[in-house]
Scaffold this motif. Structure first.
Motif, PDB file in Angstrom:
ATOM      1  N   MET A 180       4.170 -78.976-136.406  1.00  0.00           N
ATOM      2  CA  MET A 180       3.516 -80.251-136.126  1.00  0.00           C
ATOM      3  C   MET A 180       2.767 -80.761-137.348  1.00  0.00           C
ATOM      4  O   MET A 180       2.783 -81.942-137.664  1.00  0.00           O
ATOM      5  N   ILE A 181       2.107 -79.846-138.070  1.00  0.00           N
ATOM      6  CA  ILE A 181       1.348 -80.240-139.254  1.00  0.00           C
ATOM      7  C   ILE A 181       2.282 -80.777-140.337  1.00  0.00           C
ATOM      8  O   ILE A 181       1.978 -81.760-141.015  1.00  0.00           O
ATOM      9  N   ALA A 182       3.454 -80.132-140.486  1.00  0.00           N
ATOM     10  CA  ALA A 182       4.395 -80.527-141.537  1.00  0.00           C
ATOM     11  C   ALA A 182       4.906 -81.946-141.344  1.00  0.00           C
ATOM     12  O   ALA A 182       5.251 -82.624-142.321  1.00  0.00           O
ATOM     13  N   THR A 183       4.948 -82.421-140.097  1.00  0.00           N
ATOM     14  CA  THR A 183       5.444 -83.778-139.849  1.00  0.00           C
ATOM     15  C   THR A 183       4.537 -84.828-140.485  1.00  0.00           C
ATOM     16  O   THR A 183       4.976 -85.939-140.774  1.00  0.00           O
ATOM     17  N   ALA A 184       3.259 -84.469-140.707  1.00  0.00           N
ATOM     18  CA  ALA A 184       2.314 -85.423-141.292  1.00  0.00           C
ATOM     19  C   ALA A 184       2.736 -85.812-142.693  1.00  0.00           C
ATOM     20  O   ALA A 184       2.623 -86.980-143.087  1.00  0.00           O
ATOM     21  N   LEU A 185       3.225 -84.842-143.476  1.00  0.00           N
ATOM     22  CA  LEU A 185       3.666 -85.115-144.848  1.00  0.00           C
ATOM     23  C   LEU A 185       4.874 -86.045-144.841  1.00  0.00           C
ATOM     24  O   LEU A 185       4.933 -87.011-145.609  1.00  0.00           O
ATOM     25  N   LEU A 186       5.831 -85.760-143.961  1.00  0.00           N
ATOM     26  CA  LEU A 186       7.020 -86.606-143.849  1.00  0.00           C
ATOM     27  C   LEU A 186       6.640 -88.003-143.384  1.00  0.00           C
ATOM     28  O   LEU A 186       7.161 -89.010-143.885  1.00  0.00           O
ATOM     29  N   ALA A 237     -10.710 -79.087-135.703  1.00  0.00           N
ATOM     30  CA  ALA A 237     -11.267 -79.862-136.807  1.00  0.00           C
ATOM     31  C   ALA A 237     -10.527 -79.567-138.119  1.00  0.00           C
ATOM     32  O   ALA A 237     -10.187 -80.488-138.865  1.00  0.00           O
ATOM     33  N   PHE A 238     -10.278 -78.291-138.393  1.00  0.00           N
ATOM     34  CA  PHE A 238      -9.589 -77.921-139.641  1.00  0.00           C
ATOM     35  C   PHE A 238      -8.177 -78.469-139.664  1.00  0.00           C
ATOM     36  O   PHE A 238      -7.743 -79.076-140.648  1.00  0.00           O
ATOM     37  N   HIS A 239      -7.436 -78.261-138.575  1.00  0.00           N
ATOM     38  CA  HIS A 239      -6.053 -78.724-138.523  1.00  0.00           C
ATOM     39  C   HIS A 239      -5.969 -80.253-138.513  1.00  0.00           C
ATOM     40  O   HIS A 239      -5.034 -80.830-139.064  1.00  0.00           O
ATOM     41  N   GLY A 240      -6.950 -80.897-137.878  1.00  0.00           N
ATOM     42  CA  GLY A 240      -6.984 -82.358-137.900  1.00  0.00           C
ATOM     43  C   GLY A 240      -7.196 -82.878-139.307  1.00  0.00           C
ATOM     44  O   GLY A 240      -6.557 -83.843-139.734  1.00  0.00           O
ATOM     45  N   SER A 241      -8.103 -82.226-140.038  1.00  0.00           N
ATOM     46  CA  SER A 241      -8.363 -82.608-141.429  1.00  0.00           C
ATOM     47  C   SER A 241      -7.134 -82.372-142.288  1.00  0.00           C
ATOM     48  O   SER A 241      -6.761 -83.206-143.114  1.00  0.00           O
ATOM     49  N   LEU A 242      -6.481 -81.224-142.079  1.00  0.00           N
ATOM     50  CA  LEU A 242      -5.270 -80.894-142.841  1.00  0.00           C
ATOM     51  C   LEU A 242      -4.156 -81.886-142.530  1.00  0.00           C
ATOM     52  O   LEU A 242      -3.409 -82.303-143.429  1.00  0.00           O
ATOM     53  N   TYR A 243      -4.039 -82.275-141.265  1.00  0.00           N
ATOM     54  CA  TYR A 243      -3.005 -83.231-140.854  1.00  0.00           C
ATOM     55  C   TYR A 243      -3.172 -84.554-141.604  1.00  0.00           C
ATOM     56  O   TYR A 243      -2.210 -85.087-142.180  1.00  0.00           O
ATOM     57  N   MET A 244      -4.385 -85.084-141.608  1.00  0.00           N
ATOM     58  CA  MET A 244      -4.641 -86.355-142.281  1.00  0.00           C
ATOM     59  C   MET A 244      -4.517 -86.227-143.800  1.00  0.00           C
ATOM     60  O   MET A 244      -4.083 -87.169-144.478  1.00  0.00           O
ATOM     61  N   LEU A 245      -4.902 -85.071-144.329  1.00  0.00           N
ATOM     62  CA  LEU A 245      -4.781 -84.847-145.774  1.00  0.00           C
ATOM     63  C   LEU A 245      -3.318 -84.849-146.197  1.00  0.00           C
ATOM     64  O   LEU A 245      -2.949 -85.475-147.203  1.00  0.00           O
ATOM     65  N   LEU A 246      -2.471 -84.173-145.433  1.00  0.00           N
ATOM     66  CA  LEU A 246      -1.040 -84.141-145.741  1.00  0.00           C
ATOM     67  C   LEU A 246      -0.411 -85.522-145.578  1.00  0.00           C
ATOM     68  O   LEU A 246       0.460 -85.917-146.358  1.00  0.00           O
ATOM     69  N   PHE A 247      -0.866 -86.240-144.565  1.00  0.00           N
ATOM     70  CA  PHE A 247      -0.392 -87.620-144.389  1.00  0.00           C
ATOM     71  C   PHE A 247      -0.730 -88.448-145.631  1.00  0.00           C
ATOM     72  O   PHE A 247       0.108 -89.173-146.164  1.00  0.00           O
ATOM     73  N   GLY A 248      -1.975 -88.333-146.095  1.00  0.00           N
ATOM     74  CA  GLY A 248      -2.389 -89.062-147.295  1.00  0.00           C
ATOM     75  C   GLY A 248      -1.613 -88.646-148.523  1.00  0.00           C
ATOM     76  O   GLY A 248      -1.210 -89.489-149.338  1.00  0.00           O
ATOM     77  N   LEU A 249      -1.374 -87.342-148.677  1.00  0.00           N
ATOM     78  CA  LEU A 249      -0.595 -86.850-149.826  1.00  0.00           C
ATOM     79  C   LEU A 249       0.820 -87.419-149.810  1.00  0.00           C
ATOM     80  O   LEU A 249       1.392 -87.694-150.869  1.00  0.00           O
ATOM     81  N   GLY A 250       1.362 -87.603-148.619  1.00  0.00           N
ATOM     82  CA  GLY A 250       2.700 -88.174-148.513  1.00  0.00           C
ATOM     83  C   GLY A 250       2.780 -89.601-149.020  1.00  0.00           C
ATOM     84  O   GLY A 250       3.838 -90.045-149.491  1.00  0.00           O
ATOM     85  N   THR A 251       1.663 -90.320-148.968  1.00  0.00           N
ATOM     86  CA  THR A 251       1.658 -91.711-149.438  1.00  0.00           C
ATOM     87  C   THR A 251       1.437 -91.826-150.946  1.00  0.00           C
ATOM     88  O   THR A 251       1.638 -92.895-151.511  1.00  0.00           O
ATOM     89  N   VAL A 252       1.018 -90.726-151.582  1.00  0.00           N
ATOM     90  CA  VAL A 252       0.647 -90.781-153.004  1.00  0.00           C
ATOM     91  C   VAL A 252       1.822 -91.134-153.935  1.00  0.00           C
ATOM     92  O   VAL A 252       1.670 -91.992-154.813  1.00  0.00           O
ATOM     93  N   MET A 303      -1.692 -94.042-136.126  1.00  0.00           N
ATOM     94  CA  MET A 303      -0.725 -93.056-135.641  1.00  0.00           C
ATOM     95  C   MET A 303      -1.066 -91.665-136.167  1.00  0.00           C
ATOM     96  O   MET A 303      -0.981 -90.668-135.440  1.00  0.00           O
ATOM     97  N   ALA A 304      -1.463 -91.604-137.446  1.00  0.00           N
ATOM     98  CA  ALA A 304      -1.839 -90.319-138.030  1.00  0.00           C
ATOM     99  C   ALA A 304      -3.093 -89.765-137.364  1.00  0.00           C
ATOM    100  O   ALA A 304      -3.219 -88.556-137.163  1.00  0.00           O
ATOM    101  N   VAL A 305      -4.025 -90.646-137.012  1.00  0.00           N
ATOM    102  CA  VAL A 305      -5.249 -90.224-136.316  1.00  0.00           C
ATOM    103  C   VAL A 305      -4.905 -89.645-134.947  1.00  0.00           C
ATOM    104  O   VAL A 305      -5.484 -88.632-134.521  1.00  0.00           O
ATOM    105  N   PHE A 306      -3.961 -90.257-134.242  1.00  0.00           N
ATOM    106  CA  PHE A 306      -3.495 -89.697-132.976  1.00  0.00           C
ATOM    107  C   PHE A 306      -2.998 -88.270-133.187  1.00  0.00           C
ATOM    108  O   PHE A 306      -3.276 -87.368-132.395  1.00  0.00           O
ATOM    109  N   GLY A 307      -2.240 -88.092-134.278  1.00  0.00           N
ATOM    110  CA  GLY A 307      -1.713 -86.763-134.595  1.00  0.00           C
ATOM    111  C   GLY A 307      -2.831 -85.769-134.859  1.00  0.00           C
ATOM    112  O   GLY A 307      -2.783 -84.629-134.400  1.00  0.00           O
ATOM    113  N   ALA A 308      -3.857 -86.197-135.610  1.00  0.00           N
ATOM    114  CA  ALA A 308      -5.002 -85.329-135.912  1.00  0.00           C
ATOM    115  C   ALA A 308      -5.729 -84.940-134.631  1.00  0.00           C
ATOM    116  O   ALA A 308      -6.150 -83.793-134.459  1.00  0.00           O
ATOM    117  N   LEU A 309      -5.875 -85.880-133.727  1.00  0.00           N
ATOM    118  CA  LEU A 309      -6.522 -85.622-132.438  1.00  0.00           C
ATOM    119  C   LEU A 309      -5.731 -84.586-131.651  1.00  0.00           C
ATOM    120  O   LEU A 309      -6.299 -83.684-131.033  1.00  0.00           O
TER     121      LEU A 309
END
Length: 235
Positions: free
Chosen positions: A1-7, A154-169, A143-149
């Motif tokens: 589930m976390i990996a989908t954030a990067l994609l 808290a840690f996995h939510g932060s990691l989810y949003m961080l990976l999402f952000g890295l994907g946009t870089v 949508m990414a916030v829904f995923g974090a929720l």
């Protein structure tokens, strides 16, 4: 589930270029000094990623509290349903019941602060621009916030949003160097893929909540409870 954030971030970054590109293009980067420009852009991304990580931490913490009441699987199903609904519901209806409207004053202040920072030439300007940029309302970020929720921690939510952000870089950085280089049919095709990806992610969250006993995708209720207890023991 976390990996989908990067994609999600990688494919959704075209939307980011369209929404946040004008802000990025106006940034007072030093075009005469490539090394300085690189670190200025890096500072901008760092601020943006920090904002995303903090948002993910907050919403992940909310999900974690709900898990304490034994609502982990129901929360996952609800998050998946919200993702799918946000995509399939007609935009005119969504705009009519847009819950972000009461926050327009706050958004106005953020935009005003962004405008002031764009005129500034201090060393902290680019990092501050990134922090503020991450606070702007955006359907993709929602949508990414829904995923974090739905991650339920808290840690996995932060990691989810961080990976999402890295994907946009990558695409955002390319746009800063090359301008809006994706045009025409390619742009339209990528835009069409984003809603499909959101729907697939929604189904993944629903599957996880159903507890069908599928390893990694839909763990049984006993496994889900064990994961929550393991997180609590770590704290």
């Amino acid at each position: 589930m976390i990996a989908t954030a990067l994609l999600f971030g990688l494919l959704g970054s075209l939307h980011c270029v369209g929404m946040c590109g004008p802000i990025a293009f106006l940034m007072p980067v030093d075009h005469r000094n490539p090394l300085k420009k690189f670190f200025q852009i890096l500072s901008y991304h760092s601020g943006r990623l920090l904002t995303y990580a903090l948002i993910g931490f907050l919403f992940g913490a909310v999900g974690e509290r709900l898990n304490l009441f034994g609502l982990q699987q129901q929360l996952s199903i609800a998050v998946g349903a919200l993702m799918i609904t946000a995509v399939v519901i007609p935009s005119r209806i969504f705009n009519r019941y847009n819950l972000s409207k009461p926050a327009y004053k706050l958004v106005g202040r953020i935009k005003s602060a962004l405008g002031q920072q764009l005129k500034s030439k201090r060393k902290s300007t680019f990092f501050t621009l990134g922090l503020l940029n991450g606070l702007l309302p955006c359907g993709l970020v929602y949508m990414a916030v829904f995923g974090a929720l739905g991650t339920g921690g808290a840690f996995h939510g932060s990691l989810y949003m961080l990976l999402f952000g890295l994907g946009t870089v990558p695409l955002m950085t390319s746009a800063l160097y090359l301008g809006n280089f994706i045009k025409g049919k390619a742009k339209k095709q990528i835009v069409k893929v984003i809603p499909i990806l959101v729907i697939l992610m929604g189904f993944l969250f629903i599957l996880r909540g159903l507890g069908l006993g599928i390893p990694y995708v839909s763990p049984s209720e006993k496994v889900a409870v064990a994961q929550v207890e393991a997180r609590q023991s770590c704290h």
